[in-house]
Design an enzyme around this catalytic site. Structure first.
Site, PDB file in Angstrom:
ATOM      1  N   HIS A  73      50.879  -3.421  28.184  1.00  0.00           N
ATOM      2  CA  HIS A  73      50.670  -4.858  28.384  1.00  0.00           C
ATOM      3  C   HIS A  73      51.595  -5.683  27.487  1.00  0.00           C
ATOM      4  O   HIS A  73      51.324  -6.850  27.233  1.00  0.00           O
ATOM      5  CB  HIS A  73      49.221  -5.225  28.084  1.00  0.00           C
ATOM      6  N   HIS A 109      45.424  -3.228  35.138  1.00  0.00           N
ATOM      7  CA  HIS A 109      45.669  -1.787  35.221  1.00  0.00           C
ATOM      8  C   HIS A 109      45.791  -1.369  36.676  1.00  0.00           C
ATOM      9  O   HIS A 109      45.601  -0.216  37.021  1.00  0.00           O
ATOM     10  CB  HIS A 109      44.534  -1.010  34.557  1.00  0.00           C
TER      11      HIS A 109
END
Lengths: 327, 327
Positions: free
Chosen positions: A55, A217
């Site tokens: 991320h 995700h």
């Protein structure tokens, strides 16, 4: 899979090493861990965050006075282990306690909680703020309730400002809960992303297909459609935010357009322009704007919109200077 | 083509509008142009840059005291017209003249030069610094000589620091030429990029193919190969830089790893780590590092490595605080 990596199982240690070497003047690695910390920490309650890697720049890019003091880097899309989080807590506690900002995924909740128990056994005071800003779906692949996504960055910033001013653990937890209650995010994906160790995309969209509400995700969203103009994507996402906030004319918000990794800034600014037009039509006052890649999902193309309904002096907190790599 | 845009011919005006609205506290649009300027400019020689759009955050992301005072946004991958550049010059000249930082593409060279002529007819002193840092190839699609690429950002930063301290047009041009002489860049692409008005990728690489030396408009590089580990890509690019610099042990450099738009930070930091290992083996001293998307090529996946051989107080200039959107 076409990526600039070496062995797939080494992406996190090599990335962490690269990050520390590039930013050694402000960042340190806690020895023998994947915990990164602000180099010199003032006497204050320390903020710690983290989660799975992939991320970036979250969360290590937000280390610095006025934001985070530690970031714990798990494997890609995988929660860090309790012992790593515990090492992070010990490394940054200045005797005044630690507040953990945790994105709402079952693995993170469990592991941060266990780390808290470990810390409390060593008499370190630990508070927890759980961020669950994604309004797309409830009870997703890895989550009970709502997922925690890009809005987490705004929590880091507002709590970071308060911690720097001397707020206590209790005050920061209360403030964090208040911010999270006013924080909502929703996104759209144009492509999937490939976890290096998996080697193929988590989901695949056709060349003319987009998916609304995908998680960071690659968790499923709520609707697949043909690609449409930016304005219509903005209508879809802003209308969901409007329903969720039930806002009234004249209310004050901050907005974050967050690129998911593969979408260039040009598109993010075009989308921001469209979203702002819609908010203007609603007579919503946008007092703070941020556009860029802050909470990505590897190379996923797409973006998310975060809105924060402003209370108290939060705009001031959002605008305060910080010396981080990525804010 | 899957992009978050509305009509392809409107991407630049809509992006510019979004950018100005998001950053109105520090940026202004010169009315009826695609010129963006720093809102409040001190009494100094003004720096102006620009070129085709599609390289965001370049150049408007670098507006601010200590970097650029104006950025002129052309159509995607297309030089801005002389009249737009001229408007930029007039908008930021504080009576002490203007220095233009121009990437070496035939269209840009011609149009910035014509703008200079227009300005001189109105008694505005104008200097030019041409950046041609890309060592990949000579005499490319749109270029006589070497192309100007990501190293341009370091020129903005070092000249910006000097301009803020009161350097004259002549001093800035001399400094710029000295910096450019010490500046070299080379890149690798994993995918092509699609200009919205064209609708298909400028070039296509197979799923297992990469190309070394591609330009930021998709100009051909010097070698296509099968995808290889980051370390081997770093060996290829660093060896080209070594040949070009003919460096000696102990020499001091700055390094910029620049993402081309579609490559996530994780991969950029892994590559940086590999490149730094090679430079350490060479006993090269890296005194300044920067990693991220600074001079992109729309959504192209890949990255470039810029190295600057340090003279004088350039490290200090690179480290000076600025209040830009993107530095």
């Amino acid at each position: 899979m076409k990526k600039i990596i070496n062995q797939a199982q080494n992406v996190v240690p090599e990335m962490v090493q690269g990050f520390v070497r590039a930013h050694h003047e402000k960042i340190q690695q806690v020895p023998e861990t994947f915990v990164l910390k602000q180099k010199e920490i003032a006497k204050q309650v320390a903020l710690i965050s983290g989660g799975g890697s992939g991320h970036e720049p979250a969360h290590a890019g937000f280390l610095g006075s006025g934001m985070l003091q530690a970031a714990v880097c798990g494997q890609v899309f995988t929660s860090p282990t309790p012992d790593q989080i515990f090492e992070g807590i010990k490394a940054v506690d200045q005797g005044q306690g630690v507040v953990m900002v945790v994105k709402n995924y079952s693995g993170d909740i469990m592991n941060f909680d266990m780390a808290k128990d470990l810390a409390e056994m060593e008499d370190i005071k630990v508070g927890t703020v759980v961020v669950d800003d994604d309004i797309a779906v409830e009870d997703s692949t890895y989550t009970q309730g709502r997922r925690g996504v890009a809005g987490t960055i705004l929590v880091h910033k507002i709590l970071g400002a308060a911690a720097r001013k001397g707020a206590t653990v209790e005050e920061l937890v209360a403030l964090g809960e208040k911010v999270v209650k006013n924080l909502k995010t929703i996104g759209v994906a144009l492509t999937g992303a490939t976890v290096p160790e998996v080697g193929k995309a988590g989901f695949v969209l056709a060349d003319d297909e987009i998916e609304f509400g995908v998680g960071i995700h690659g968790e499923p969203g709520y609707k697949r459609e043909k690609i449409k103009p930016s304005k219509e994507m903005a209508e879809e996402l802003v209308s969901k935010l409007k329903d969720a906030f039930q806002w009234s004319k004249g209310e004050q918000f901050a907005i974050l357009i967050n690129g998911l990794g593969g979408t260039p800034l040009m598109e993010q600014y075009i989308f921001y322009n469209d979203a702002l037009n819609l908010l203007n039509e609603e007579d919503i006052e946008v007092s703070f704007s941020k556009v860029g890649n802050y909470m990505t999902s590897l190379e996923m193309a797409g973006l998310s919109v975060t809105m924060l309904k402003i209370e108290d002096d939060w705009i001031k907190a959002l605008n305060e200077e910080v010396d981080t790599v990525a804010w």
